[in-house]
Each structure stands twice: as C-alpha cells, then as structure tokens.
Design a protein around this motif. Structure first.
Motif, PDB file in Angstrom:
ATOM      1  N   ASN A 195       5.172  10.636   1.769  1.00 32.57           N
ATOM      2  CA  ASN A 195       6.015  10.900   0.601  1.00 32.57           C
ATOM      3  C   ASN A 195       6.880  12.150   0.810  1.00 32.57           C
TER       4      ASN A 195
ATOM      5  N   ARG B 215       0.830  -1.213   0.000  1.00 32.47           N
ATOM      6  CA  ARG B 215       0.000   0.000   0.000  1.00 32.47           C
ATOM      7  C   ARG B 215       0.861   1.258   0.000  1.00 32.47           C
TER       8      ARG B 215
ATOM      9  N   ARG C 269      -0.528  -0.761  17.454  1.00 24.12           N
ATOM     10  CA  ARG C 269       0.460  -0.033  16.675  1.00 24.12           C
ATOM     11  C   ARG C 269      -0.258   0.720  15.575  1.00 24.12           C
ATOM     12  N   ILE C 270       0.401   1.749  15.051  1.00 26.30           N
ATOM     13  CA  ILE C 270      -0.159   2.439  13.905  1.00 26.30           C
ATOM     14  C   ILE C 270       0.982   2.826  12.975  1.00 26.30           C
TER      15      ILE C 270
ATOM     16  N   PHE D 112       2.336   4.798   9.475  1.00 29.72           N
ATOM     17  CA  PHE D 112       2.089   5.853   8.492  1.00 29.72           C
ATOM     18  C   PHE D 112       3.173   5.789   7.421  1.00 29.72           C
TER      19      PHE D 112
ATOM     20  N   ILE E 188      -4.049   9.513  17.754  1.00 35.42           N
ATOM     21  CA  ILE E 188      -3.809   9.276  16.325  1.00 35.42           C
ATOM     22  C   ILE E 188      -3.156  10.496  15.690  1.00 35.42           C
TER      23      ILE E 188
ATOM     24  N   LEU F 250       5.345  11.641  10.751  1.00 33.50           N
ATOM     25  CA  LEU F 250       5.742  12.500   9.629  1.00 33.50           C
ATOM     26  C   LEU F 250       7.084  13.174   9.920  1.00 33.50           C
TER      27      LEU F 250
ATOM     28  N   GLY G  41       5.538  15.374   2.276  1.00 41.15           N
ATOM     29  CA  GLY G  41       5.038  15.338   3.645  1.00 41.15           C
ATOM     30  C   GLY G  41       3.564  14.963   3.712  1.00 41.15           C
ATOM     31  N   ASN G  42       3.040  14.377   2.616  1.00 38.97           N
ATOM     32  CA  ASN G  42       1.652  13.914   2.628  1.00 38.97           C
ATOM     33  C   ASN G  42       1.600  12.449   3.040  1.00 38.97           C
ATOM     34  N   ILE G  43       0.467  12.069   3.657  1.00 46.10           N
ATOM     35  CA  ILE G  43       0.297  10.690   4.107  1.00 46.10           C
ATOM     36  C   ILE G  43      -0.205   9.866   2.927  1.00 46.10           C
ATOM     37  N   CYS G  44       0.393   8.693   2.674  1.00 54.20           N
ATOM     38  CA  CYS G  44      -0.112   7.888   1.555  1.00 54.20           C
ATOM     39  C   CYS G  44      -0.597   6.507   1.980  1.00 54.20           C
ATOM     40  N   ALA G  45      -0.398   6.109   3.215  1.00 59.04           N
ATOM     41  CA  ALA G  45      -1.001   4.863   3.689  1.00 59.04           C
ATOM     42  C   ALA G  45      -0.987   4.851   5.207  1.00 59.04           C
ATOM     43  N   ILE G  46      -2.026   4.256   5.783  1.00 61.57           N
ATOM     44  CA  ILE G  46      -2.100   4.105   7.235  1.00 61.57           C
ATOM     45  C   ILE G  46      -2.583   2.694   7.518  1.00 61.57           C
ATOM     46  N   GLN G  47      -2.096   2.096   8.580  1.00 61.73           N
ATOM     47  CA  GLN G  47      -2.651   0.835   9.058  1.00 61.73           C
ATOM     48  C   GLN G  47      -2.548   0.793  10.572  1.00 61.73           C
ATOM     49  N   LYS G  48      -3.709   0.613  11.223  1.00 60.99           N
ATOM     50  CA  LYS G  48      -3.690   0.377  12.662  1.00 60.99           C
ATOM     51  C   LYS G  48      -3.707  -1.127  12.874  1.00 60.99           C
TER      52      LYS G  48
END
Lengths: 244, 263
Positions: free
Chosen positions: B222, B110, B216-217, B219, B243, B251, B225-232
């Motif tokens: 890219n 992802r 766990r989480i 991040f 969160i 980041l 500095g944008n988020i491109c995937a997260i999984q908790k």
C-alpha cells in the motif's frame, strides 16, 4: 480482518488460549492410520483434526494427463461439511481449489518427479475439524503420508503460520486470532534444505514485521519437524516389536 | 500455464539471465511498459484495459444491490472473478474456471481486500439488509506472462473508474436518482510479481520466462510501504534470504510504479 477487535492478548502477553506469543498449540501426529492408502497420516494441531492419504506412484487416470518425463503430483484439499461452525457445502469452494493448488506446489519441491515418468501420486486431505491454520497442518500431514507411501523425498515438508495479533507478532494462530487478527502468514518449509515452499500472507504488515513473522514461522516449523520425524519412526518401531 | 518453449530457447533464457540480460532486452529488475485505458465499456459502472507489454487484461466492474454477509452487516460486498478467455492463449480452454483462474482471482482479490482499497463501510444502504455489491470481473484477453500484475493493476484502474449510482430511500424502497458518485476508496495497492530462474530474481516475467522459471512470488503493498498480500506459486522453492530480497525489490518497484501511475 476486523480492526475494532477486542484485545486478544492480555497485559502479561498471554493469548486467548493461554499460550505465549511464540508458543505452538499441542500437536499429535500419527502415521499409517488408513489401511487402503499407500501412505497416510493423521494430525491433531490444536483443535484441527486432519487426515491425509497418499496413493502411488501409480498409473495416471485419466491417462492423457501422464507426463512422459516426470511424475504428476495431484492434491485435493477438502473440508468436511461438519468441520466448521456453519455447515460447509461439500462441493469444492474457490478457497479449497486454491489451497489444493498451493499445497501441491508446497509438496512438489520435496519430490524427485523426474525419477518416476508417466506416473502419478495423489494426495487427499480431509479436514475433519478446522480451527485456524488448516493448510499448514494439512501440509505437515500430507508430507508424512507421502513418506509413508515410500516415495523418496528430499526432505519432509513442514508448515506453520505466524501472524500479527493486536500489536504482537505471534506463532501458530488459532481460529479467533485468524479471524480477528491483523495478519496471517502461512509458511511451508524444508528444514534440512532451508527452502520455503509455500508462502502466503493476508492482512497488513510492515516489512520488518513480515521478516519477524517469517522467521518465527520457520522456527515453529523446525519444532514441528522433530515431532514429524518422531511420528514416522514410531510407526516402524511398532512393526519391529511385533516381529520379535 | 506454460506454452511450448523449445529446450534451445530455455537454455538461451537461462544463459542470458546468468549474464544479467533478458530476451526482450530488459534488465532483470525492469517491468514492461504499462498502458492503461479507463472507461472503455460504457455499460459497466467502471472498466479499464491494461497492456503490460503484450499481456492484455480487461476488467469490468458492475455494481448491484444485494444482502451483506451475516458477520459484516454494515459492509458492502466486493468480489473478484477471473476468466482466462480461450482467445487469449492456445492453452486456455472454455469451461468452468480451473485452478489457475481461481488462484488469479483470489490473489487479485486479496491485494484489494486486505489493503481495504474499497471502502466497503460506505457501501451499506440498510444495515444487515441491503448493501451495494461490487463485482470485479477480470477478463484476460492476451496472455504474454505475468497475468497477476496486469490483472491487479487493471482491477484497481477499473475500480478507480467506477461510478456508483446516486440513490435515496423512500418508504423502505431504494430509488435510484440521477447522477453518479465515484466508488469510495481508501487505498491503492500495487502488486509486483518476481520470478526465480536459476536462483536469479527477475521482475515481471513474460510468457517465455514463465515457462522456464522455477517459482514466482507476488507482493501487494500500500501507500505506506506495508505489505498487504503475498502469494508464492510454482513448483520450486525460495530460500528465506531470497524471499526477503524479493520483498525489498517488490516494495521498491511498487514505489516506482506508484509514481509512474500517479496512484
């Protein structure tokens, strides 16, 4: 995710299916729909149609999986072959294995696992029709099925997604928005405890957009929570009328 | 995925963290040392071995030709697979991938896919018929915690090391020519995982911390500095405030790592 997508939101801010940015799809919840399960629930969330059943707490099979100090929760998320446009093979895909795991981890925080040592609760989710946001609808239904089975819970778990479509952060993505949108953020939430139990994201979001999406999803969860509680009460109100 | 950690150890880890300390002398927000070695498997088109503390992950990239997916006829294909090899931990067993290795593969996938790290449009040979297929195989060799970050870094390092065969099309047939070009890439995501122990957030949990942590989480972010995937993950929860705090830490950490790795 396709960047060259056509506009999914018109100039007035109305989405492809006629909703506003922060509007949920129509929702229908029913509890106690299967007679063989200890608890069950059916959800229609937009065009999603999902059945959830809970069995237990009961003896674990196979026995060696039982834990001496707590209950074991097992989940199986499965899509029917006819639930999507192209027939899906009934064998569990990698996506379904991952979703089964994250759904289990979304429900576990609601349960008092330590109160039922050596037992297991099995939750089975069957997606009969999928239209985007099935994992969220599945969690909403599965929490009701567990509650219907009489397993004590800290709170119901309710789930809803938010995401980014065109340039707008929107609530509760349907299939086309899920496929052509820029980001999808499914969230599961226990409103009374202010606890997020599932969080995933794919796509690209600026940090402030992520914060907005997270908050929007939690607001959506709170609305569904009311419908969820109502559905649970309705089952027992019907029983009372028959008794009289 | 937890190993046996005695209750005594568990108490010790919890108490240390309450005081802002960790068993391995790190601060709560410090990552372990990262060592990257690229191109160590000559027969693979790309490879990298990453050591994150004692966690060791080897990633090999194979490039083959195949058919594109019907809905993306002009895009090459990238797939990630992960193997929790039995020699890496007493808790890993041989057999088909379990939910842990599937989750690991899908989270790594992802981060790479959603950030458009691999420029799949440039992997098209003949629209709708023939494209390059990039197989990223994650091999966990030693499990000492935080497999997600180690695997994500190793997968990216291996992709950056990947060389594509040069080719030409003659009478509709693909002919491999001499020489290689680097795999076309558009972005370099960095993945940071944060653990939660007793409402304290820690960066890069190692094995014994993983055994006692609630959740766990992860991040992936890219260059912008944008988020491109997260999984908790894990069987507990995060408050919304935790969160947002974790996302800021992750980041910031990614920026720091990006500088260190020069990505």
């Amino acid at each position: 995710m396709n960047e060259k997508s056509e506009k999914l939101i018109d100039k007035k801010g109305i989405r492809g299916d006629g909703r506003k940015a922060d509007e949920l799809r129509p929702l229908k919840l029913q509890v106690g729909v299967l007679s063989n399960a200890d608890g069950s629930a059916y959800i229609e969330h937009g065009k999603n149609k999902i059945l959830a059943a809970a069995f237990g707490p009961r003896e674990m099979h196979p026995k060696h999986l039982a834990q001496p100090d707590r209950m074991v929760l097992r989940c199986r998320y499965h899509m029917a072959p006819f639930s999507v446009q192209e027939r899906k093979s009934p064998a569990p895909s990698r996506r379904e294995v991952e979703l089964s795991k994250v759904i289990k981890e979304a429900l576990e925080p609601a349960l008092f696992l330590e109160l039922y040592p050596r037992t297991g609760v099995d939750v089975f989710v069957e997606v009969l029709q999928a239209d985007g946001g099935t994992r969220c609808a599945a969690i909403t239904a599965a929490a009701l099925a567990i509650a219907d089975a009489g397993v004590p819970m800290r709170d119901l778990v309710v789930a809803c997604a938010a995401g980014k479509v065109d340039d707008t952060v929107v609530l509760d993505l349907y299939d086309a928005e899920d496929k052509l949108g820029l980001a999808d953020v499914p969230v599961a939430y226990m409103p009374s405890l202010n606890a997020v139990t599932l969080l995933q994201m794919d796509g690209i979001l600026k940090p402030n957009e992520f914060e907005k999406a997270l908050n929007m999803a939690m607001e959506g969860c709170k609305k569904i929570y009311e419908i969820q509680k109502e559905a649970l009460k309705t089952k027992y109100m019907v029983v009372k009328e028959v008794d009289e | 995925m937890s190993s046996l950690v005695t209750k005594v150890r568990l108490k010790q880890i919890e108490q240390l963290i309450e005081n802002g300390k960790r068993l391995d002398d790190r601060g709560l927000l410090d990552t372990r040392e990262i060592k990257i070695e690229q191109g160590i498997i000559e027969k693979a088109e790309g490879s990298a071995r990453v050591l994150l503390g004692k966690t060791e992950v080897l990633v090999g990239v194979k490039v083959e030709t195949g058919e594109p997916f019907p809905d993306t006829p002009d895009d090459g294909v990238m797939t990630v697979n992960a193997e929790l090899v039995p020699l890496a931990s007493p808790n890993f067993e041989p057999g088909p991938p379990d939910e842990n290795s599937i989750e690991l593969a899908r989270v790594v996938d992802r981060g790479i896919r959603e950030s458009h790290a691999v420029d799949t449009e440039k992997l098209c040979i003949e629209s709708g018929k023939k494209v390059f297929v990039v197989f990223v195989d994650v091999y966990v060799l030693n499990h000492d915690g935080n497999l997600i970050d180690a695997s994500a870094i190793a997968a990216m390092a291996a992709l950056m090391n990947t060389k594509m065969p040069n080719y030409e099309i003659k009478d509709g047939d693909l002919k491999i020519k001499q020489g290689y070009t680097p795999l076309p890439m558009k972005s370099h995501p960095i993945t940071v995982t944060i653990g939660k122990i007793n409402n304290h957030l820690i960066v890069d949990p190692w094995l014994e911390e993983e055994a006692v942590m609630d959740s766990r989480i992860t991040f992936a972010s890219n260059e912008a500095g944008n988020i491109c995937a997260i999984q908790k993950g894990g069987n507990s929860y995060f408050t919304p405030q935790q969160i947002l705090e974790a996302s800021k830490i992750a980041l910031d950490k990614a920026v720091e790592l990006r500088k260190k790795l020069n990505w």
